[in-house]
Each structure stands twice: as structure tokens, then as C-alpha cells.
Design a protein around this motif. Structure first.
Motif, PDB file in Angstrom:
ATOM      1  N   ALA A   1      -0.168   6.497  -5.885  1.00 31.97           N
ATOM      2  CA  ALA A   1       0.347   6.827  -4.569  1.00 31.97           C
ATOM      3  C   ALA A   1       0.461   8.333  -4.402  1.00 31.97           C
ATOM      4  O   ALA A   1       0.572   9.075  -5.370  1.00 31.97           O
ATOM      5  CB  ALA A   1       1.715   6.197  -4.393  1.00 31.97           C
ATOM      6  N   PHE A   2       0.448   8.765  -3.179  1.00 29.68           N
ATOM      7  CA  PHE A   2       0.769  10.125  -2.827  1.00 29.68           C
ATOM      8  C   PHE A   2       1.602  10.081  -1.587  1.00 29.68           C
ATOM      9  O   PHE A   2       1.211   9.432  -0.657  1.00 29.68           O
ATOM     10  CB  PHE A   2      -0.507  10.939  -2.578  1.00 29.68           C
ATOM     11  CG  PHE A   2      -0.260  12.389  -2.476  1.00 29.68           C
ATOM     12  CD1 PHE A   2       0.170  12.946  -1.272  1.00 29.68           C
ATOM     13  CD2 PHE A   2      -0.443  13.214  -3.579  1.00 29.68           C
ATOM     14  CE1 PHE A   2       0.406  14.295  -1.176  1.00 29.68           C
ATOM     15  CE2 PHE A   2      -0.202  14.578  -3.466  1.00 29.68           C
ATOM     16  CZ  PHE A   2       0.214  15.116  -2.270  1.00 29.68           C
ATOM     17  N   PRO A   3       2.790  10.648  -1.493  1.00 27.59           N
ATOM     18  CA  PRO A   3       3.505  11.422  -2.500  1.00 27.59           C
ATOM     19  C   PRO A   3       3.664  10.675  -3.821  1.00 27.59           C
ATOM     20  O   PRO A   3       3.654   9.472  -3.838  1.00 27.59           O
ATOM     21  CB  PRO A   3       4.871  11.660  -1.862  1.00 27.59           C
ATOM     22  CG  PRO A   3       4.687  11.453  -0.400  1.00 27.59           C
ATOM     23  CD  PRO A   3       3.566  10.488  -0.260  1.00 27.59           C
TER      24      PRO A   3
ATOM     25  N   LEU B   1       4.803   8.696  -6.731  1.00 29.98           N
ATOM     26  CA  LEU B   1       5.861   7.715  -6.917  1.00 29.98           C
ATOM     27  C   LEU B   1       5.804   7.225  -8.357  1.00 29.98           C
ATOM     28  O   LEU B   1       4.773   6.730  -8.805  1.00 29.98           O
ATOM     29  CB  LEU B   1       5.690   6.556  -5.941  1.00 29.98           C
ATOM     30  CG  LEU B   1       6.788   5.505  -5.921  1.00 29.98           C
ATOM     31  CD1 LEU B   1       8.133   6.122  -5.557  1.00 29.98           C
ATOM     32  CD2 LEU B   1       6.440   4.407  -4.919  1.00 29.98           C
TER      33      LEU B   1
ATOM     34  N   ILE C   1       3.501   4.688 -10.444  1.00 27.10           N
ATOM     35  CA  ILE C   1       3.441   3.301  -9.988  1.00 27.10           C
ATOM     36  C   ILE C   1       2.078   3.102  -9.330  1.00 27.10           C
ATOM     37  O   ILE C   1       1.777   3.734  -8.318  1.00 27.10           O
ATOM     38  CB  ILE C   1       4.577   2.991  -8.992  1.00 27.10           C
ATOM     39  CG1 ILE C   1       5.932   3.218  -9.673  1.00 27.10           C
ATOM     40  CG2 ILE C   1       4.451   1.559  -8.487  1.00 27.10           C
ATOM     41  CD1 ILE C   1       7.126   2.976  -8.783  1.00 27.10           C
ATOM     42  N   PRO C   2       1.245   2.258  -9.916  1.00 27.90           N
ATOM     43  CA  PRO C   2      -0.086   2.071  -9.347  1.00 27.90           C
ATOM     44  C   PRO C   2       0.009   1.330  -8.013  1.00 27.90           C
ATOM     45  O   PRO C   2       1.001   0.678  -7.714  1.00 27.90           O
ATOM     46  CB  PRO C   2      -0.810   1.204 -10.385  1.00 27.90           C
ATOM     47  CG  PRO C   2       0.055   1.213 -11.598  1.00 27.90           C
ATOM     48  CD  PRO C   2       1.450   1.469 -11.116  1.00 27.90           C
ATOM     49  N   LYS C   3      -1.070   1.449  -7.252  1.00 28.66           N
ATOM     50  CA  LYS C   3      -1.097   0.881  -5.909  1.00 28.66           C
ATOM     51  C   LYS C   3      -0.745  -0.591  -5.855  1.00 28.66           C
ATOM     52  O   LYS C   3      -0.132  -1.063  -4.911  1.00 28.66           O
ATOM     53  CB  LYS C   3      -2.507   1.047  -5.323  1.00 28.66           C
ATOM     54  CG  LYS C   3      -2.775   2.427  -4.778  1.00 28.66           C
ATOM     55  CD  LYS C   3      -4.077   2.397  -3.995  1.00 28.66           C
ATOM     56  CE  LYS C   3      -4.311   3.742  -3.315  1.00 28.66           C
ATOM     57  NZ  LYS C   3      -5.528   3.716  -2.484  1.00 28.66           N
TER      58      LYS C   3
ATOM     59  N   SER D   1       4.569  -3.419  -8.207  1.00 28.61           N
ATOM     60  CA  SER D   1       5.922  -3.043  -7.825  1.00 28.61           C
ATOM     61  C   SER D   1       6.498  -2.148  -8.910  1.00 28.61           C
ATOM     62  O   SER D   1       5.955  -2.052 -10.017  1.00 28.61           O
ATOM     63  CB  SER D   1       6.792  -4.285  -7.668  1.00 28.61           C
ATOM     64  OG  SER D   1       7.025  -4.853  -8.938  1.00 28.61           O
ATOM     65  N   SER D   2       7.610  -1.506  -8.618  1.00 29.58           N
ATOM     66  CA  SER D   2       8.217  -0.635  -9.614  1.00 29.58           C
ATOM     67  C   SER D   2       8.629  -1.446 -10.841  1.00 29.58           C
ATOM     68  O   SER D   2       8.565  -0.963 -11.962  1.00 29.58           O
ATOM     69  CB  SER D   2       9.434   0.087  -9.021  1.00 29.58           C
ATOM     70  OG  SER D   2      10.422  -0.840  -8.627  1.00 29.58           O
TER      71      SER D   2
ATOM     72  N   VAL E   1      11.665   6.052  -9.300  1.00 29.70           N
ATOM     73  CA  VAL E   1      12.552   4.903  -9.291  1.00 29.70           C
ATOM     74  C   VAL E   1      13.053   4.717 -10.714  1.00 29.70           C
ATOM     75  O   VAL E   1      12.263   4.598 -11.638  1.00 29.70           O
ATOM     76  CB  VAL E   1      11.809   3.631  -8.831  1.00 29.70           C
ATOM     77  CG1 VAL E   1      12.721   2.424  -8.902  1.00 29.70           C
ATOM     78  CG2 VAL E   1      11.271   3.826  -7.422  1.00 29.70           C
TER      79      VAL E   1
ATOM     80  N   ALA F   1       1.377   6.948   2.238  1.00 35.50           N
ATOM     81  CA  ALA F   1       1.405   6.627   0.819  1.00 35.50           C
ATOM     82  C   ALA F   1       1.350   5.119   0.618  1.00 35.50           C
ATOM     83  O   ALA F   1       1.723   4.348   1.493  1.00 35.50           O
ATOM     84  CB  ALA F   1       2.687   7.166   0.199  1.00 35.50           C
ATOM     85  N   PHE F   2       0.888   4.741  -0.536  1.00 37.92           N
ATOM     86  CA  PHE F   2       0.955   3.354  -0.946  1.00 37.92           C
ATOM     87  C   PHE F   2       1.305   3.349  -2.402  1.00 37.92           C
ATOM     88  O   PHE F   2       0.661   4.050  -3.161  1.00 37.92           O
ATOM     89  CB  PHE F   2      -0.386   2.645  -0.725  1.00 37.92           C
ATOM     90  CG  PHE F   2      -0.292   1.173  -0.879  1.00 37.92           C
ATOM     91  CD1 PHE F   2      -0.292   0.586  -2.128  1.00 37.92           C
ATOM     92  CD2 PHE F   2      -0.185   0.376   0.255  1.00 37.92           C
ATOM     93  CE1 PHE F   2      -0.204  -0.777  -2.263  1.00 37.92           C
ATOM     94  CE2 PHE F   2      -0.096  -1.003   0.109  1.00 37.92           C
ATOM     95  CZ  PHE F   2      -0.105  -1.580  -1.139  1.00 37.92           C
ATOM     96  N   PRO F   3       2.330   2.704  -2.875  1.00 36.99           N
ATOM     97  CA  PRO F   3       3.281   1.853  -2.191  1.00 36.99           C
ATOM     98  C   PRO F   3       3.944   2.551  -1.011  1.00 36.99           C
ATOM     99  O   PRO F   3       4.057   3.767  -1.001  1.00 36.99           O
ATOM    100  CB  PRO F   3       4.327   1.538  -3.266  1.00 36.99           C
ATOM    101  CG  PRO F   3       3.658   1.771  -4.563  1.00 36.99           C
ATOM    102  CD  PRO F   3       2.620   2.809  -4.314  1.00 36.99           C
TER     103      PRO F   3
ATOM    104  N   LEU G   1       6.131   4.411   1.336  1.00 37.15           N
ATOM    105  CA  LEU G   1       7.253   5.330   1.146  1.00 37.15           C
ATOM    106  C   LEU G   1       7.726   5.790   2.515  1.00 37.15           C
ATOM    107  O   LEU G   1       6.951   6.314   3.311  1.00 37.15           O
ATOM    108  CB  LEU G   1       6.799   6.523   0.298  1.00 37.15           C
ATOM    109  CG  LEU G   1       7.873   7.514  -0.131  1.00 37.15           C
ATOM    110  CD1 LEU G   1       8.959   6.845  -0.951  1.00 37.15           C
ATOM    111  CD2 LEU G   1       7.240   8.646  -0.932  1.00 37.15           C
TER     112      LEU G   1
ATOM    113  N   ASP H   1      14.957   0.917  -3.282  1.00 40.86           N
ATOM    114  CA  ASP H   1      13.703   0.321  -3.703  1.00 40.86           C
ATOM    115  C   ASP H   1      13.902  -1.162  -3.802  1.00 40.86           C
ATOM    116  O   ASP H   1      14.827  -1.616  -4.460  1.00 40.86           O
ATOM    117  CB  ASP H   1      13.329   0.854  -5.079  1.00 40.86           C
ATOM    118  CG  ASP H   1      12.248   0.022  -5.727  1.00 40.86           C
ATOM    119  OD1 ASP H   1      11.116   0.055  -5.220  1.00 40.86           O
ATOM    120  OD2 ASP H   1      12.557  -0.662  -6.711  1.00 40.86           O
TER     121      ASP H   1
ATOM    122  N   TYR I   1       6.016  -4.198  -0.772  1.00 41.01           N
ATOM    123  CA  TYR I   1       6.837  -3.350  -1.604  1.00 41.01           C
ATOM    124  C   TYR I   1       7.048  -1.998  -0.955  1.00 41.01           C
ATOM    125  O   TYR I   1       6.125  -1.376  -0.465  1.00 41.01           O
ATOM    126  CB  TYR I   1       6.141  -3.200  -2.948  1.00 41.01           C
ATOM    127  CG  TYR I   1       6.833  -2.267  -3.863  1.00 41.01           C
ATOM    128  CD1 TYR I   1       8.045  -2.619  -4.426  1.00 41.01           C
ATOM    129  CD2 TYR I   1       6.282  -1.034  -4.150  1.00 41.01           C
ATOM    130  CE1 TYR I   1       8.696  -1.755  -5.267  1.00 41.01           C
ATOM    131  CE2 TYR I   1       6.926  -0.159  -4.993  1.00 41.01           C
ATOM    132  CZ  TYR I   1       8.132  -0.531  -5.537  1.00 41.01           C
ATOM    133  OH  TYR I   1       8.775   0.338  -6.363  1.00 41.01           O
TER     134      TYR I   1
END
Lengths: 228, 228
Positions: A7-9, A11, A48-50, A53-54, A96, B7-9, B11, B83, B92
Motif C-alpha cells: 500500500a501507499f501511504p 501501511l 501489509i500486502p494488498k 488484513s493486518s 498497526v 491506498a489499498f488497504p 486508508l 483498524d 479491510y
DNA sequence: GCAAAAGTGTTCCAGATACACCCATGA
DNA sequence: TCATGGGTGTATCTGGAACACTTTTGC
């Protein structure tokens, strides 16, 4: 893993895993194998990949970097997140944080572990300098643990299912980092209504046997404010 | 705006803007103009675009959806984040929450406002049903405000620069949602060392003039734990 | 009998709560 | 003179902190 999986920003997820070792409160750290902060100690964490979930990312990073599964741990209910433009030298980032509690956990040994980064439990009083703002996160987590310790059964996750009053007191002393009066501790603990006697007796040495206690199952989680 | 700006996830940023209206604590809400939760009241919030920090996104959403700039507000230092896999029906999500305090703020009127979504301040005791988990976020923010009120000068942002003791008491009663004893409040407030007399006197009606007070500039922000 | 942990009460102090009347002013 | 908000002190209660000795067991 290429950057476009993330993700960007930015996460990320970071785990604060506590357990008691020799009556000390300890935190699980790894030694970073990559820049930034190469070689510095840090909380186990990752992007955290796309598609995760966290919580899933937490399981992934613990298994892969420390060989511990969240199945061996008790997770404290909510994750918290930290946000600050200065957190990560690469730019704006949100992390997170999960607080996890364990007992008799040894790093390594999980079959899916790869990429282990020298996972070790450090006494919270003797932490090395940490990467990023992880020192802040550890402090926050410990304060949270203190607060929850006086209103919920979380400390049970650090102890065996049945324990003596002095084992319990040792745990609280480790969490609060100070010694407590035995009589006052007993009084307060009983008034908090968090534990109950099991009815069993521990006979484990050349001394008077001790009544065993256990944490109650259901706990209120109210936190106090002034002017209540 | 197309999805790839985000962003993904997911935000997002959400603003909890408090102010006092008629001696009541109120929160700024908007009426959602889009699905999900079309027509439901919600905190002003939006996705954080790729090229912005949460703080920049906060300024953007406030100006555009409510016509208020963060320059009119006092932001509480740290953002908090929530979260939860269940937070957003689309999947998510992590949200960064800012608590902001204002005084005599009227929604609308900012030159860059567009897309206004009926921004209004609601008394915290009379909130409509909110979208997402915004009710939880408001509760968290209010609890945080309570805690900070007894250890910092945050309440100053809700009041004029100089105020009487009874104005101050009204503010605390609004924040805590209960009436307080005048003498005990004065005693406690003075012992907290958060305010000091300005030396000026308010003569504003058919009654005895009042000493004016102001909040001190620097405040400790320690929060207590049990077993300290 | 002695070492080692288990168990037990009271005093003191600080901070919170409850409570009611006089004061200064403008109309 | 009266209505309005400004200002003050004491008694009680509650919870936290300090503090030392006896009990039960294994060796």
C-alpha cells in the motif's frame, strides 16, 4: 517481493509480544536484515500486502521472522495504530500494532519459518536502541498492558492456568517494574474481583503449601476518568 | 476521482471536531452524499490520496465538506487510528482520527468549500445514528478529551482566552456530561495547576464581577496507571 | 530446628465528596 | 430590594500506603 504489492501511504503491522522470563517482562525483537536500520533491533513487522488484513500480516511476519505463530499467543483485543509523518525515513507511514502475550514461548521452530532474523526476548528494562519509533510503540504497549492488568484478566495469558498469589504478584511487579507490598497486593487483587481460588493446593517445596488461583473468564474493560 | 488515487488497504482520515454550543459539547457531522451509508450522518472523512499525509487529507476534507479550515481549530497533538476488518462494508480499512477543538465555528463560508454535505454541530447527547463505526470513534474521542481535560490545557481551545470559573465549570460539565460541585471543582481545578488568574476582572451584568483566568501554556501529559 | 514461602490487620494519610451561606453588582 | 452570578470552609468517607509477625511444610 516487489514494491507494488504494498500500500501507499505505507501501511505496516508491528507485533509487541510480551512474556515473562525469570520474573522479568520481556519483549520479542528481531535484528533487522535490511535497510533502513540494518542491524538495528526492532519489533517484528512488515508491510501489509494488498490482499491481507493486518491480522493476517501479523501471523505472516511472526511465523516467518520469528518462528512463532499467533496460535501460541493471546492477542489483546484491539489493534492500535500509530501515524506520523516522521515515523519512517522513507516517508509517511501508518503502523498497526498488536499486543500479544505468551508463556514459555521459544523463538524459532515453526515449520514455515524462513528469513529468521535472530529473534530474541529482551527484558523491557534492558532494551537495545530500537529502529524507527519502536521504542515509543513498546512504551505505549506496556502502558496499555499496565492499564489492562488492573481491569481485565490479561495477566492470565502470562501465567500458567493455576498460580499462587506470589507468582501473580511477581507478574504484576514485572509489568509495573516495581516491588509491591504483599498484603496490600493481596487486598487489592481480591477487591478487583479478577481471580478466584481453584480449590487446589500447591505443594511444591520445603514450605507451607499455597492456595491456587485462576483468572475469571469474563472481565469488564472500563477505564476510569477523573470527574467520574 | 478514480480509485487508483487511493491506498489499498483502504486508508482514510476522519475528523472529530468538538465545540461548545449553548454549554453543550457538540460534534461536527455531515450527511453522506454517496453510498455506502447514503443519507446517514457521519464524521467528515475521506480516503487519504497517495500523495498526501493524513494531516493534509484532514485539511482537505474539512475545507471541502464542511467549509472549516484546520487553521480555525486546535488539533490534539497525536492522531489515533482504528483498524478493523469490519469497519467498512467494502473491506479491510484503517482510519486515522484527528480530534480537533474549536470555538464559535460556523460550518460553511470557506472560499474553497465545494461538495458541502450539510455540515452541522450535534450535541453529543443527541447524536443521530452514525455511518460505519463512527459512533465508536466519537466515544473514543470524547473519552480522550475527558482524560486530557484533567491533565492538559486542551479545554482552553473550547473557551475564550480569558474566562470565569463558572464558564470553565460549564465546559467541564459539558465534557463530562454531569454537574459538578462549585466549591470542589474550584479546589480541584486550582490544585491541577492548569490555569492562572489574568488579574483582570469581568464586569458583565447585574452581579458581582468575576476574576478572569487563563490556561497556562505548558502542560504535562502524563496519564496515570494503577499500582503507580 | 531451620529454611522458605504462605498467610494475615491496623494505622495513617491524602484526596474526593457532601453540603449552605454571604458578597458585589446593575437594574 | 431583588435578581444574578461570584466566592468561600468544614466534616466525612474512601482508598492507598506503610508496616511485622505467625503458620505450615520438607529437609
Amino acid at each position: 517481493m516487489s514494491d507494488e504489492n504494498f500500500a501507499f501511504p505505507i501501511l505496516t503491522v508491528d507485533a509487541v509480544v510480551f512474556q515473562l522470563v525469570n520474573n522479568k517482562l520481556t519483549v520479542l525483537l528481531i535484528e533487522r536484515a535490511f535497510e533502513p536500520f540494518l542491524g538495528r533491533w526492532a519489533l517484528p513487522g512488515e508491510y501489509i500486502p494488498k490482499d491481507k488484513s493486518s491480522h493476517q500480516a501479523l501471523e505472516h511476519v511472526l511465523v516467518h521472522k520469528t518462528g512463532i505463530s499467533t496460535k501460541q499467543l493471546e492477542l489483546i483485543e484491539q489493534p492500535y495504530a500509530f501515524d506520523s509523518p516522521e515515523r519512517d525515513p522513507r516517508g509517511y507511514a501508518v503502523t498497526v500494532m498488536y499486543i500479544s502475550l505468551g508463556r514459555n514461548i521459544t523463538p524459532g521452530g515453526h515449520k514455515d519459518m524462513d528469513n529468521a532474523q535472530n529473534p530474541q526476548f529482551f527484558p523491557i528494562t534492558e532494551l537495545p536502541e530500537l529502529a524507527y519509533d519502536h521504542a515509543n510503540i513498546v512504551t505505549f504497549a506496556r502502558n496499555r498492558l499496565k492499564t489492562l492488568s488492573t481491569s481485565t484478566n490479561v495477566v492470565g495469558a502470562l501465567l500458567p492456568g493455576a498460580f499462587t498469589f506470589l507468582q501473580l504478584q511477581d507478574a504484576y511487579e514485572a509489568i509495573f517494574g516495581k516491588s509491591l507490598d504483599k498484603r496490600n497486593f493481596r487486598k487489592k487483587m481480591l477487591s478487583l474481583n479478577l481471580i478466584e481460588p481453584t480449590g487446589d493446593i500447591a505443594k511444591d517445596g520445603a514450605h507451607r503449601p499455597a492456595q491456587l488461583y485462576t483468572f475469571r473468564k469474563v472481565q469488564s474493560k472500563n477505564l476510569d476518568q477523573s470527574f467520574d
